[in-house]
Design an enzyme around this catalytic site. Structure first.
Site, short mmCIF file in Angstrom:
data_model
loop_
_atom_site.label_atom_id
_atom_site.label_comp_id
_atom_site.label_asym_id
_atom_site.label_seq_id
_atom_site.Cartn_x
_atom_site.Cartn_y
_atom_site.Cartn_z
N ASP A 1 -27.13 -26.03 -44.58
CA ASP A 1 -26.33 -25.87 -43.36
C ASP A 1 -27.16 -25.19 -42.27
O ASP A 1 -27.85 -24.19 -42.55
CB ASP A 1 -25.11 -24.99 -43.64
N ASP B 1 -27.30 -31.07 -44.34
CA ASP B 1 -25.89 -30.70 -44.44
C ASP B 1 -25.36 -30.47 -43.03
O ASP B 1 -25.92 -31.00 -42.08
CB ASP B 1 -25.72 -29.47 -45.34
N ASP B 2 -24.28 -29.70 -42.91
CA ASP B 2 -23.69 -29.51 -41.59
C ASP B 2 -24.71 -28.92 -40.60
O ASP B 2 -25.40 -27.95 -40.92
CB ASP B 2 -22.49 -28.56 -41.66
N ARG C 1 -16.37 -33.57 -37.48
CA ARG C 1 -15.49 -33.47 -38.64
C ARG C 1 -14.70 -32.16 -38.60
O ARG C 1 -15.24 -31.11 -38.28
CB ARG C 1 -16.33 -33.55 -39.92
N LYS D 1 -12.24 -30.21 -41.46
CA LYS D 1 -11.87 -30.33 -42.87
C LYS D 1 -11.16 -29.06 -43.33
O LYS D 1 -11.71 -27.97 -43.26
CB LYS D 1 -13.10 -30.61 -43.73
N HIS E 1 -24.96 -33.59 -41.78
CA HIS E 1 -23.54 -33.92 -41.81
C HIS E 1 -22.85 -33.63 -40.49
O HIS E 1 -21.63 -33.48 -40.45
CB HIS E 1 -22.85 -33.16 -42.95
#
Length: 367
Positions: free
Chosen positions: A183, A203-204, A256, A258, A225
Site C-alpha cells: 500500500d 496494492d492500493d 473503490r 469497500k 489497486h
C-alpha cells in the site's frame, strides 16, 4: 530572596536555556547513536547511513523542527514486525530532498504479502506529524509504505514510492509478482492533503481507513489497486473526501469504496471525484461494495455509504476488454443521499451490476 521565588527563577532560566539551545543548534544524524542528541535541536540533518536490521529509526521531534535528509537511508534485512521509520512532532517541516529510503524489499518479497509468508516490517514509514512532508523517495518497501495518523493538519507533496521491482516474480513467488500488500498511503487521520506524488506498487495507491477532510490531488498511481476508501470495519467514520486530478494507470481497480460485510456503526459520506483520468483498468473501473473482502458477494448493511459524487469536472475511465466499468453492491437501505455521477465518463470493458442502489443520477454508461 524567598526560596520559592528563587526556585521559580531557576526553573525559568533552565527553560529559557533549553529553548535557546534547541533553536540555535543543528543536530546531525549519521547513525542511530546520534538521534538522542540531534532531536534536541530545531534543525536536524540526516546523512546517509544504514539502520541495523530489527531497529526502528525513530525521531521524536521538538515542535517546529525542520528535518533535512541529505543522504540515502538503507535498512538492514531482518524478518521482524517493524516499523522501519517513525517520526513524531507538531508543525514539522520534513524535507526529503528526493534522497532514497531503501526498505530492502527483495529480501522479504515472496508473493504472499503481509498476512502470510515471511514476517516483514510494516509500515515502512510511520508518519505522526503535523506540518509538511516533501520530496521523500521510497524504494523497495517490504510491505505497506506510509501509515499516516497525524496530530494536526498535514500536507504531503512530491513523494515517490517506487516498488516497480516487485512487479516481477522471484524464486519464492512462482509466477506471481514478488511484492504484495505494498500500500502506498494508508491514512487514518484528518485534515490531510496528499498532492503531486507518484506511486508504483502492487496494492492500493491510497487507502483511507478513517478520517475527515482529506484531499488526494494531482497524483500518479500505476500497477496497483488504485484509489481506495477502506476497507472500513466497525465504528469507523470517513467523510469529506476530495479525489481530484489524479491519473490511475494499469491498475486492477481505479476508484473503490469497500466496507466489510460484517461492519457495524460505520459510515462513508461526502466523497467527491473530480477531473481524474483512469486508463487500462484491468478488473473494475469503479467499484463500490459492502461485501468486502468479496467484490460482489452478499453485502452487509451495518455501514452506510452516502453522497458519493462524480461531478465538478469530468472523471474519464477506460477499461480493458473483459473489465467491469462500474459495479455497485449496496446492502439493503445502506446506500443513501445524493449520488450525482454526471461527471463520470466510461469506455471499453463491460457493464457491471448495480445492486440496491437507485440513487445514481446523471450517469450514462457507454462502451
Amino acid at each position: 530572596m524567598f526560596p520559592s521565588l528563587a526556585l521559580g527563577f531557576l526553573v525559568a532560566g533552565i527553560t529559557a536555556v533549553a529553548a535557546a539551545s534547541g533553536s540555535g543548534c543543528i543536530g546531525t544524524i549519521s547513525s542511530l547513536d546520534d538521534v538522542s542528541s540531534a532531536i534536541q535541536c530545531m534543525t536536524v540533518n540526516i546523512n546517509a547511513f544504514t539502520v541495523p536490521g530489527g531497529k526502528t529509526f525513530e525521531l521524536q521531534l521538538l515542535d517546529g523542527t525542520t528535518v533535512n535528509v541529505l543522504g540515502e537511508i538503507q535498512f538492514g534485512n531482518l524478518s521482524w514486525a517493524g516499523p522501519l521509520f517513525r517520526v513524531m512532532g507538531n508543525d514539522i517541516t520534513f524535507n526529503g530532498n528526493n534522497q532514497r529510503w531503501d526498505g530492502g524489499g527483495p529480501f522479504y518479497w515472496d508473493g504472499q504479502g503481509s498476512s502470510n509468508g515471511v514476517t516483514r516490517p510494516l509500515p515502512m514509514m510511520q508518519i505522526s506529524i503535523s506540518g509538511t512532508l516533501n520530496d521523500v523517495y521510497v524504494v523497495n518497501s517490504p510491505a505497506h509504505v506510509f501509515s499516516i495518523i497525524n496530530p494536526g493538519p498535514l500536507t504531503i507533496s512530491g513523494v515517490t514510492i517506487n516498488d516497480l521491482q516487485g512487479n516481477y516474480p522471484n524464486s519464492r513467488s512462482g509466477r506471481a509478482a514478488a511484492a504484495h500488500n505494498t500500500d502506498g498511503f494508508d491514512v487514518g487521520g484528518s485534515d490531510i492533503v496528499i498532492q503531486n506524488c507518484t506511486v508504483l506498487n502492487q496494492d492500493d495507491c491510497l487507502a483511507i481507513k478513517r478520517g475527515t477532510n482529506i484531499t488526494f490531488a494531482d497524483n500518479y498511481c500505476e500497477y496497483g489497486h488504485g484509489i481506495s476508501i477502506g476497507s472500513i470495519s466497525s465504528n469507523t467514520v470517513v467523510s469529506d473526501i476530495s479525489i481530484i486530478g489524479n491519473h490511475v494507470v494499469s491498475s486492477a481497480y481505479s476508484f473503490r469504496i469497500k466496507t466489510d460485510t460484517s461492519a457495524t456503526n460505520s459510515m462513508v459520506k461526502n466523497v467527491t471525484y473530480s477531473d481524474n483520468t483512469a486508463t487500462n483498468c484491468t478488473y473494475f473501473g469503479v467499484l463500490i461494495t459492502q461485501s468486502y473482502p468479496s467484490n460482489m458477494g452478499t453485502p452487509g448493511n451495518g455501514a452506510t455509504i452516502s453522497d458519493i459524487n462524480f461531478n465538478h469536472g469530468t472523471t474519464s475511465l477506460t477499461a480493458n476488454s473483459g473489465t467491469y466499468r462500474v459495479a455497485v453492491n449496496c446492502g439493503s437501505g445502506s446506500c443513501t443521499g445524493d449520488w450525482d455521477w454526471s461527471g463520470l465518463q466510461t469506455s471499453g470493458g463491460k457493464a457491471g451490476s448495480i445492486i440496491n442502489n437507485n440513487l445514481i443520477t446523471g450517469f450514462v454508461e457507454t462502451q
